[in-house]
Design an enzyme around this catalytic site. Structure first.
Site, PDB file in Angstrom:
ATOM      1  N   ASP A  91     -89.587 -28.237  82.026  1.00  0.00           N
ATOM      2  CA  ASP A  91     -89.179 -27.240  81.032  1.00  0.00           C
ATOM      3  C   ASP A  91     -88.025 -27.746  80.178  1.00  0.00           C
ATOM      4  OD1 ASP A  91     -87.416 -27.205  83.193  1.00  0.00           O
ATOM      5  OD2 ASP A  91     -87.456 -25.043  83.482  1.00  0.00           O
TER       6      ASP A  91
ATOM      7  N   ASP B 112     -81.468 -31.702  81.252  1.00  0.00           N
ATOM      8  CA  ASP B 112     -80.046 -31.424  81.149  1.00  0.00           C
ATOM      9  C   ASP B 112     -79.304 -32.734  81.463  1.00  0.00           C
ATOM     10  OD1 ASP B 112     -78.141 -29.009  81.006  1.00  0.00           O
ATOM     11  OD2 ASP B 112     -77.556 -29.901  82.906  1.00  0.00           O
ATOM     12  N   SER B 113     -78.889 -32.937  82.713  1.00  0.00           N
ATOM     13  CA  SER B 113     -78.249 -34.205  83.081  1.00  0.00           C
ATOM     14  C   SER B 113     -79.254 -35.362  83.046  1.00  0.00           C
ATOM     15  CB  SER B 113     -77.643 -34.102  84.482  1.00  0.00           C
ATOM     16  OG  SER B 113     -78.670 -34.061  85.451  1.00  0.00           O
TER      17      SER B 113
ATOM     18  N   THR C 242     -83.105 -34.851  87.356  1.00  0.00           N
ATOM     19  CA  THR C 242     -84.369 -34.387  87.944  1.00  0.00           C
ATOM     20  C   THR C 242     -85.520 -35.304  87.534  1.00  0.00           C
ATOM     21  OG1 THR C 242     -83.561 -32.116  87.860  1.00  0.00           O
ATOM     22  CG2 THR C 242     -85.928 -32.414  88.192  1.00  0.00           C
ATOM     23  N   LEU C 243     -85.700 -35.485  86.222  1.00  0.00           N
ATOM     24  CA  LEU C 243     -86.854 -36.269  85.775  1.00  0.00           C
ATOM     25  C   LEU C 243     -86.700 -37.745  86.101  1.00  0.00           C
ATOM     26  CD1 LEU C 243     -88.254 -34.740  82.483  1.00  0.00           C
ATOM     27  CD2 LEU C 243     -89.031 -34.516  84.832  1.00  0.00           C
TER      28      LEU C 243
ATOM     29  N   LYS D 211     -81.370 -31.187  76.199  1.00  0.00           N
ATOM     30  CA  LYS D 211     -79.956 -31.054  75.821  1.00  0.00           C
ATOM     31  C   LYS D 211     -79.332 -32.449  75.929  1.00  0.00           C
ATOM     32  CE  LYS D 211     -79.400 -27.080  78.695  1.00  0.00           C
ATOM     33  NZ  LYS D 211     -78.529 -26.135  79.413  1.00  0.00           N
TER      34      LYS D 211
ATOM     35  N   ARG E 109     -88.132 -15.538  83.609  1.00  0.00           N
ATOM     36  CA  ARG E 109     -89.186 -16.546  83.379  1.00  0.00           C
ATOM     37  C   ARG E 109     -90.338 -15.973  82.562  1.00  0.00           C
ATOM     38  NH1 ARG E 109     -88.058 -20.945  86.843  1.00  0.00           N
ATOM     39  NH2 ARG E 109     -87.276 -20.399  88.901  1.00  0.00           N
TER      40      ARG E 109
HETATM   41  P1  IMP Z   1     -81.226 -31.933  85.158  1.00  0.00           P
HETATM   42  O1  IMP Z   1     -81.656 -32.569  86.438  1.00  0.00           O
HETATM   43  O2  IMP Z   1     -79.724 -31.785  85.099  1.00  0.00           O
HETATM   44  O3  IMP Z   1     -81.782 -32.609  83.925  1.00  0.00           O
HETATM   45  O4  IMP Z   1     -81.699 -30.442  85.200  1.00  0.00           O
HETATM   46  C1  IMP Z   1     -82.974 -30.075  84.915  1.00  0.00           C
HETATM   47  C2  IMP Z   1     -83.296 -28.743  85.552  1.00  0.00           C
HETATM   48  O5  IMP Z   1     -82.176 -27.845  85.498  1.00  0.00           O
HETATM   49  C3  IMP Z   1     -84.399 -28.069  84.784  1.00  0.00           C
HETATM   50  O6  IMP Z   1     -85.658 -28.373  85.343  1.00  0.00           O
HETATM   51  C4  IMP Z   1     -84.049 -26.603  84.928  1.00  0.00           C
HETATM   52  O7  IMP Z   1     -84.637 -26.077  86.094  1.00  0.00           O
HETATM   53  C5  IMP Z   1     -82.557 -26.558  85.096  1.00  0.00           C
HETATM   54  N1  IMP Z   1     -81.874 -26.230  83.829  1.00  0.00           N
HETATM   55  C6  IMP Z   1     -81.113 -27.039  83.067  1.00  0.00           C
HETATM   56  N2  IMP Z   1     -80.650 -26.402  81.974  1.00  0.00           N
HETATM   57  C7  IMP Z   1     -81.157 -25.155  82.032  1.00  0.00           C
HETATM   58  C8  IMP Z   1     -81.059 -24.006  81.163  1.00  0.00           C
HETATM   59  O8  IMP Z   1     -80.414 -23.993  80.100  1.00  0.00           O
HETATM   60  N3  IMP Z   1     -81.744 -22.902  81.562  1.00  0.00           N
HETATM   61  C9  IMP Z   1     -82.476 -22.849  82.720  1.00  0.00           C
HETATM   62  N4  IMP Z   1     -82.599 -23.896  83.551  1.00  0.00           N
HETATM   63  C10 IMP Z   1     -81.940 -25.039  83.224  1.00  0.00           C
HETATM   64 MG    MG Z   2     -86.649 -26.567  86.583  1.00  0.00          MG
END
Ligand code: IMP
Ligand code: MG
Length: 193
Positions: free
Chosen positions: A114, A117-118, A121-122, A145, A179
């Site tokens: 979806d 962010d950081s 996860t991916l 982001k 959601r």
């Molecule tokens: P990352 O591992 O920091 O890139 O985070 C990714 C995961 O954080 C996404 O799959 C979302 O589940 C959650 N996430 C990050 N930003 C948002 C947001 O603005 N709204 C809701 N979920 C978010």
């Molecule tokens: Mg997620």
């Protein structure tokens, strides 16, 4: 007969949903364009689509049907990873709690999430899928982001780049809520009008 408790819905919490940042129509249009970009890139090669639970389920459901209109017949699988507790701040750790079941050896994967962010996860899931023998892993996120990136990760396909705001709807949650919204919106801070 309608059961008695049918008329007494559970009360919802205070509504903190703002105006749409991306409307239903904007999301539909962008999803169709993304499907075209992805189909062109795969150029007829078979793909396994892997959606990251829970947030990607709505976007993935729409994207796979548009891919099929362009001729793709992907196998579909899911992986569950979470980096967030309850709230809006990442724990920094990514745990895979449900793994894919389709054998991936030699297969080309389209990994769908979806929002990025950081990037943890991916990045973690992509490495995990390559370790399982996938021939290639391309990543598609509806939202990105880029200003929040903490690891070196660049997705191949992105719907919309957004500033550092916490957004909900179209699969994205705040504490498992919102959601169901058909559009993307940001959350109003507690007490905002
Ligand atoms: P990352 O591992 O920091 O890139 O985070 C990714 C995961 O954080 C996404 O799959 C979302 O589940 C959650 N996430 C990050 N930003 C948002 C947001 O603005 N709204 C809701 N979920 C978010
Ligand atoms: Mg997620």
């Amino acid at each position: 007969m309608i059961p008695d408790n049918f008329s007494t819905p559970t009360p919802e919490p205070a509504d903190r949903v703002g105006r749409p940042m991306f409307s239903e129509l904007q999301i539909q249009r962008r999803t169709s364009q993304l499907a075209r970009e992805i189909a062109d890139d795969f150029d007829g090669r078979e793909m396994v689509v892997i959606a990251v639970l829970k947030g990607a389920f709505v976007f993935a459901a729409d994207l796979i049907r548009r891919l099929n209109k362009l001729g793709a017949k992907p196998m579909i699988d899911f992986i569950h990873a979470a980096s967030y507790g309850s709230g809006t701040v990442s724990s920094g750790k990514v745990a895979i709690s449900h793994d894919v079941t389709i054998p991936l050896v030699g297969r080309d994967v389209l990994l769908i999430d979806d929002i990025i962010d950081s990037g943890r996860t991916l990045a973690k899931i992509r490495d995990h899928l390559l370790e399982k023998g996938a021939a290639s892993v391309k990543c598609c996120a509806l939202l990105d982001k880029p200003s929040r990136r903490e690891v070196n990760f660049t997705p191949e396909f992105v719907g919309f780049r957004i500033p550092d705001r916490f957004v909900v709807g179209y699969g994205l949650d705040y504490d498992e809520r919102y959601r169901y919204l058909p559009y993307i919106t940001d959350l109003k801070a507690e007490g905002d009008p």
